[in-house]
Scaffold this active site. Structure first.
Site, mmCIF file in Angstrom:
data_model
loop_
_atom_site.group_PDB
_atom_site.id
_atom_site.type_symbol
_atom_site.label_atom_id
_atom_site.label_comp_id
_atom_site.label_asym_id
_atom_site.label_seq_id
_atom_site.Cartn_x
_atom_site.Cartn_y
_atom_site.Cartn_z
ATOM 1 N N LYS A 184 -5.264 10.015 1.094
ATOM 2 C CA LYS A 184 -6.325 8.871 0.580
ATOM 3 C C LYS A 184 -6.383 7.709 1.229
ATOM 4 C CE LYS A 184 -4.741 9.774 -4.394
ATOM 5 N NZ LYS A 184 -4.230 8.818 -5.654
ATOM 6 N N TYR B 113 -12.701 12.777 -10.007
ATOM 7 C CA TYR B 113 -11.880 12.012 -11.158
ATOM 8 C C TYR B 113 -12.413 12.238 -12.664
ATOM 9 C CZ TYR B 113 -8.454 10.439 -7.708
ATOM 10 O OH TYR B 113 -7.614 10.284 -6.713
ATOM 11 N N ARG C 44 2.011 20.038 -4.884
ATOM 12 C CA ARG C 44 2.166 19.018 -6.005
ATOM 13 C C ARG C 44 3.591 18.451 -5.607
ATOM 14 N NH1 ARG C 44 -1.641 16.474 -8.930
ATOM 15 N NH2 ARG C 44 -0.009 16.312 -10.858
ATOM 16 N N ASN D 256 -0.836 5.753 -3.919
ATOM 17 C CA ASN D 256 0.033 6.781 -3.995
ATOM 18 C C ASN D 256 -0.164 7.647 -2.782
ATOM 19 O OD1 ASN D 256 -1.855 7.968 -5.218
ATOM 20 N ND2 ASN D 256 -0.728 8.364 -6.838
ATOM 21 N N HIS E 153 -3.548 13.128 -2.747
ATOM 22 C CA HIS E 153 -4.192 13.729 -4.056
ATOM 23 C C HIS E 153 -3.748 15.297 -3.642
ATOM 24 C CE1 HIS E 153 -6.500 15.155 -7.040
ATOM 25 N NE2 HIS E 153 -7.245 16.256 -6.156
ATOM 26 N N GLU F 120 -12.185 21.341 -6.947
ATOM 27 C CA GLU F 120 -12.330 20.524 -6.021
ATOM 28 C C GLU F 120 -12.629 20.811 -4.487
ATOM 29 O OE1 GLU F 120 -8.256 18.520 -6.333
ATOM 30 O OE2 GLU F 120 -8.856 18.057 -8.506
HETATM 31 P P1 DAT Z 1 -1.970 12.840 -9.730
HETATM 32 O O1 DAT Z 1 -2.879 12.102 -8.655
HETATM 33 O O2 DAT Z 1 -0.382 12.757 -9.752
HETATM 34 O O3 DAT Z 1 -2.587 14.116 -10.045
HETATM 35 P P2 DAT Z 1 -3.312 11.753 -12.155
HETATM 36 O O4 DAT Z 1 -4.265 13.026 -12.102
HETATM 37 O O5 DAT Z 1 -2.602 11.497 -13.383
HETATM 38 O O6 DAT Z 1 -2.188 11.832 -11.074
HETATM 39 O O7 DAT Z 1 -4.157 10.234 -11.726
HETATM 40 C C1 DAT Z 1 -4.993 10.439 -10.856
HETATM 41 C C2 DAT Z 1 -4.705 8.903 -9.844
HETATM 42 O O8 DAT Z 1 -4.958 8.088 -10.795
HETATM 43 C C3 DAT Z 1 -3.279 8.840 -9.627
HETATM 44 O O9 DAT Z 1 -3.068 9.432 -8.342
HETATM 45 C C4 DAT Z 1 -3.239 7.432 -9.508
HETATM 46 C C5 DAT Z 1 -4.071 7.176 -10.769
HETATM 47 N N1 DAT Z 1 -3.346 6.926 -11.754
HETATM 48 C C6 DAT Z 1 -2.859 7.491 -12.702
HETATM 49 N N2 DAT Z 1 -2.399 7.147 -13.859
HETATM 50 C C7 DAT Z 1 -2.399 5.801 -13.554
HETATM 51 C C8 DAT Z 1 -2.008 4.610 -14.275
HETATM 52 N N3 DAT Z 1 -1.393 4.738 -15.177
HETATM 53 N N4 DAT Z 1 -2.418 3.405 -13.609
HETATM 54 C C9 DAT Z 1 -3.280 3.079 -12.383
HETATM 55 N N5 DAT Z 1 -3.356 4.296 -11.856
HETATM 56 C C10 DAT Z 1 -3.258 5.463 -12.277
HETATM 57 MG MG MG Z 2 -4.327 14.585 -10.913
#
Ligand code: DAT
Ligand code: MG
Length: 143
Positions: free
Chosen positions: A3, A43, A79, A106, A109, A120
């Site tokens: 990212k 997203y 993952r 974080n 992705h 994707e």
């Molecule tokens: P991942 O990236 O582990 O697949 P995800 O698909 O649940 O996680 O969410 C996508 C991204 O959105 C994640 O990398 C960071 C952001 N995100 C997720 N939950 C969040 C939250 N509660 N507050 C802020 N950002 C969040």
């Molecule tokens: Mg995700």
């Protein structure tokens, strides 16, 4: 995907190195600044959540590096290598555990299933950008 925070912090090389050392094969890789429309689609599963707009703003804020990673069990292994979504909860030894602090920054992705990987990859790459080649170490990685 590395990212924009990972790119800005100079972590691309370290992340690529982890993927290579694991034995996975990078079959496509490019740096782009993700257009807003692509980010919304990327997203789509998070539409309506309170962090959705921040997520789209962040992922489009600067260059990111997208890869297609191939290998046995690659989706679940990537993952695991990425670690838990919240870097504060991600295990040491994972990319997020070692390189990040907050959920909204974080670093990486990773696709979470074969279906999302297919979706994707099609969103971010043309078929002609995905290369078919053998790595010389394949005979030593697989039984
Ligand atoms: P991942 O990236 O582990 O697949 P995800 O698909 O649940 O996680 O969410 C996508 C991204 O959105 C994640 O990398 C960071 C952001 N995100 C997720 N939950 C969040 C939250 N509660 N507050 C802020 N950002 C969040
Ligand atoms: Mg995700």
């Amino acid at each position: 995907m590395v990212k924009p925070d990972g790119v800005q912090r100079g972590l691309v090389g370290k992340i690529v190195q982890r993927i290579e050392e694991k034995g996975f094969k990078i079959v496509a890789m490019k740096m782009t600044r993700m257009p807003v429309e692509k980010a919304r689609e990327h997203y789509a599963e998070h539409v309506g959540k309170k962090f959705y707009q921040d997520l789209v703003d962040f992922i489009t804020s600067g260059p990111s590096v997208s890869m297609v990673v191939e290998g046995r069990g690659a989706i679940s292994a990537m993952r695991k290598m990425n670690g838990a979504t919240n870097p504060a909860e991600a295990a040491s030894g994972t990319i997020r555990g070692d390189m990040g602090i907050e959920t909204g920054r974080n670093v990486v992705h990773g696709s979470d299933s074969p279906a999302s990987a297919a979706r994707e990859i099609a969103l971010h790459f043309a078929e002609s950008e995905i290369l078919n080649y053998q790595r010389i170490d394949e005979a030593w990685l697989y039984e």
